[in-house]
Scaffold this active site. Sequence first.
Site, PDB file in Angstrom:
ATOM      1  N   VAL A 171      33.235  47.009  46.014  1.00  0.00           N
ATOM      2  CA  VAL A 171      32.536  45.723  46.135  1.00  0.00           C
ATOM      3  C   VAL A 171      32.539  45.062  44.758  1.00  0.00           C
ATOM      4  O   VAL A 171      32.181  45.683  43.757  1.00  0.00           O
ATOM      5  CB  VAL A 171      31.086  45.923  46.643  1.00  0.00           C
ATOM      6  CG1 VAL A 171      30.351  44.591  46.681  1.00  0.00           C
ATOM      7  CG2 VAL A 171      31.082  46.576  48.021  1.00  0.00           C
ATOM      8  N   LYS A 172      32.956  43.797  44.746  1.00  0.00           N
ATOM      9  CA  LYS A 172      33.049  43.082  43.470  1.00  0.00           C
ATOM     10  C   LYS A 172      31.818  42.183  43.336  1.00  0.00           C
ATOM     11  O   LYS A 172      31.516  41.387  44.238  1.00  0.00           O
ATOM     12  CB  LYS A 172      34.309  42.237  43.492  1.00  0.00           C
ATOM     13  CG  LYS A 172      34.981  42.035  42.152  1.00  0.00           C
ATOM     14  CD  LYS A 172      36.292  41.283  42.413  1.00  0.00           C
ATOM     15  CE  LYS A 172      37.107  41.122  41.181  1.00  0.00           C
ATOM     16  NZ  LYS A 172      38.247  40.228  41.429  1.00  0.00           N
ATOM     17  N   VAL A 173      31.126  42.320  42.218  1.00  0.00           N
ATOM     18  CA  VAL A 173      29.933  41.492  41.981  1.00  0.00           C
ATOM     19  C   VAL A 173      30.082  40.808  40.621  1.00  0.00           C
ATOM     20  O   VAL A 173      30.703  41.353  39.706  1.00  0.00           O
ATOM     21  CB  VAL A 173      28.626  42.339  41.993  1.00  0.00           C
ATOM     22  CG1 VAL A 173      28.425  43.021  43.342  1.00  0.00           C
ATOM     23  CG2 VAL A 173      28.594  43.364  40.867  1.00  0.00           C
TER      24      VAL A 173
END
Length: 217
Positions: free
Chosen positions: A82-84
Amino acid sequence: MKFFVDTADTAEIRDLAETGLLDGVTTNPSLIHKAGRDFLEVVKEICAIVPGPVSAEVVALDHDGMMREAEIVRKIADNIAVKVPLTIDGLKTCRKLTADGTMVNVTLCFTANQALLAAKAGATFISPFVGRHDDVGFSGMDLIADIRTIYDNYGFDTQILVASVRNPIHVVEAAKIGADVMTAPPSVIRQLFKHPLTDNGIKAFLDDWAKTGQAIG
Ligand code: E4P
């Protein structure tokens, strides 16, 4: 150094994956827009092509919203990262997701302090954008070297994922510094194979081989 490709173009990913040299994929909302496909559908397809980490970015800006989106995204496949974004809410989300065993790629990093914060938040990957850093008159590679030093000083295992790679020089410099991963557009990865002397050499060898009149097998 691991090689990720920075694209949501599944034809390109399939083609590069056949080399056996592709360790993962990164996407972002702009790349999804460029691909012109449904986000969840294209990410699922990419996850099936490449066994390594596939970064898919949440777009909410608040922690609760990011968590809601991450719940959907991380169910796509086991190899999702997951890219944040590198914000307070992004790092809160990072801490929570990594505590649950989900891979997290913290993106849009432009300072060594931001990278330090991401490592403290347990990020799996930190993505410093070297090309965009160069664009505004700073040295992207100095940033990578600083992050390498800091992570080694404290034994952080967050992987330095050199992003916004624009040319082969970025790749070799990142490798010399000891970055863990680089992600580049397909065109830059293809450039890595090329040298005019390689092409000239092949041509000269084949010309001479033809003069021998022989065939192998
Ligand atoms: C990384 O994860 C980003 O998707 C990417 O490298 C950004 O590159 P750009 O600055 O060329 O858009």
